[in-house]
Design an enzyme around this catalytic site. Structure first.
Site, short mmCIF file in Angstrom:
data_model
loop_
_atom_site.label_atom_id
_atom_site.label_comp_id
_atom_site.label_asym_id
_atom_site.label_seq_id
_atom_site.Cartn_x
_atom_site.Cartn_y
_atom_site.Cartn_z
N LYS A 196 7.46 -60.44 -21.57
CA LYS A 196 7.09 -61.08 -22.84
C LYS A 196 6.86 -60.03 -23.93
O LYS A 196 7.18 -58.88 -23.74
CB LYS A 196 5.86 -61.97 -22.62
CG LYS A 196 5.99 -62.92 -21.41
CD LYS A 196 6.94 -64.07 -21.67
CE LYS A 196 7.40 -64.80 -20.41
NZ LYS A 196 6.40 -65.56 -19.70
C1 LIG Z 1 6.17 -66.58 -18.61
C2 LIG Z 1 5.93 -68.00 -18.87
C3 LIG Z 1 4.83 -68.69 -18.34
C4 LIG Z 1 3.91 -68.10 -17.30
O1 LIG Z 1 3.29 -66.93 -17.67
P1 LIG Z 1 2.74 -65.94 -16.54
O2 LIG Z 1 1.98 -64.93 -17.33
O3 LIG Z 1 3.92 -65.37 -15.83
O4 LIG Z 1 1.86 -66.72 -15.63
C5 LIG Z 1 4.63 -70.00 -18.70
N1 LIG Z 1 5.47 -70.63 -19.53
C6 LIG Z 1 6.56 -70.03 -20.04
C7 LIG Z 1 7.43 -70.79 -20.98
C8 LIG Z 1 6.83 -68.70 -19.72
O5 LIG Z 1 7.93 -68.11 -20.21
#
Ligand SMILES: *Cc1c(COP(=O)(O)O)cnc(C)c1O
Length: 396
Positions: A196
């Site tokens: 991210k």
């Molecule tokens: C990455 C992601 C999550 C989950 O996040 P984590 O930090 O990996 O638990 C939830 N929703 C979306 C759309 C994502 O891309």
């Protein structure tokens, strides 16, 4: 002489695989973490509140509550919104499975509404057909980093008395009509997983303008207890009370220090993502077999993902074959996402295939190209060269 693709024994565009996403860690990030490791608090110390304050400011929200993952952030938001047993929540199917799982965590049920074929964001016009007497909320996902059509979604929510909350795992830094994602609805969940916008290993954040919701989130991440152990120690008091059911979703100081250090670089990284995305869009203008996502007026994407859709009728290779051909060229393409209800776990709940035909059709033609701020200009040009090479050799 037509070019030979790497899958046919030709020379690949790159010798090494370029990943679709990657974190960027500098020396100052390392130093920030080491400082905390040498200090008194590894978890729930002063670094947590400092990081939360900086994050809240970055997204224009009054409160930010740090938790141990984006999934924990979604769970916390779902709980704080009061969602409970047998409630139904409208959710788009083109997302990571955690988006819908968090609804089940509360004993509630995700109800999938289809997406818009241009942006692949939740289609406001598809919501009403899915509403029942049990509908309570809409969980909005800002797909690939582009804000969803919030005004239209709000109008539907208002008309039917639904609350809204947001999965903004893709959208740190995005803006909707000039307003940053993070203060558009009562509860917004972010992720700081390394793919991210900023990386803390694992980590998440929930933002809100509401004091009461902020207190609920703080309790939820700490076993339902509001006063932390350090405060008790300072006050010379042993007593604590779990007033509600909570979890251990705390984010350690070590990781908050990393988040703090990463957050400072966010504006620069966002600009780099925009530059790369603009270069891709320009480079594919003369490739009619490729359609990038439509960028809606008033929406400033955070460009988490650069997604192309293939015009399959104009190609003699399907998405799977194009994926393999691009990987062979050294381009780490990916696919986001298999519609959530196609996963085996969801199939056991009886969600029928064909439920959201637009999402399913788009899924079949999608590829995600590499996009992260540490990519060099050469990397970007390699992606463009490989896409042109593979598309031109695959024309029907
Ligand atoms: C990455 C992601 C999550 C989950 O996040 P984590 O930090 O990996 O638990 C939830 N929703 C979306 C759309 C994502 O891309």
């Amino acid at each position: 002489m037509p070019v030979r693709l790497a899958i046919d024994g030709g020379t690949p565009v790159r010798g090494t695989m370029l990943p679709y996403a990657r974190h960027v860690i500098d020396d100052d990030d390392v130093a920030a973490v080491v400082d905390v490791l040498r200090g008194d608090w590894l978890t729930t110390g002063p670094g947590v509140a400092a990081y939360e304050e900086a994050f809240a400011e970055a997204v224009g929200a009054k409160h930010a509550v740090a938790v141990s993952s984006g999934t924990a952030a979604l769970h916390a938001a779902t709980a704080a919104s009061g969602l409970t047993w047998l409630d139904e929540v409208i959710v788009p199917p083109l997302s990571f499975v955690a988006t819908a799982n968090c609804i089940y965590y509360q004993g509630a049920k995700p109800v999938f509404a289809d997406v818009d074929s241009g942006t692949c964001n939740l289609d406001p016009a598809a919501i009403e057909a899915q509403l029942t007497g049990r509908s309570r909320a809409i969980l909005v996902v800002h797909f690939a980093g582009q804000p969803a059509d919030m005004d239209a979604i709000r109008a539907v929510a208002q008309k039917h008395g639904l609350s809204i909350y947001e999965d903004a795992a893709h959208a740190l830094g995005a803006k909707y009509k000039g307003q940053p994602v993070g203060a558009l609805s009562p509860l917004t969940a972010f992720s700081t997983h390394p793919v991210k916008h900023i990386a803390t290993g694992e980590g998440g954040m929930v933002t809100t303008d509401d004091d009461m919701l902020a207190r609920k989130l703080l309790a939820f991440r700490n076993h339902g207890i509001l006063r932390d152990s350090h405060a008790r120690e300072r006050e010379g008091d042993w007593h604590y009370d779990a007033a509600t059911l909570g979890y251990n979703y705390r984010m350690p100081d070590v990781l908050c220090a990393l988040g703090m250090s990463q957050l400072e670089k966010m504006p620069r990284w966002l600009a780099r993502r925009q530059t790369i995305a603009a270069r891709y869009t320009q480079a594919f203008e003369n490739l009619p077999e490729i359609e990038p996502l439509v960028q809606a007026v008033g929406c400033e994407s955070a460009w988490h993902l650069y997604i192309i859709r293939l015009r399959l009728d104009a190609l003699r290779r399907d998405r799977g074959e194009m994926f393999t051909a691009l990987r062979a060229e050294g381009i780490g393409v990916n696919v986001h996402y298999l519609p959530i209800y196609h996963h085996s776990h969801y199939q056991t709940f009886g969600y029928a295939k064909g439920l959201c035909p637009v999402a399913e059709a788009q899924y079949e033609r999608m590829l995600t190209l590499p996009l992260w701020p540490g990519m060099g200009d050469d990397d970007v040009e390699d992606v463009i060269t490989a896409v042109h090479k593979v598309v031109e050799a695959s024309r029907a």
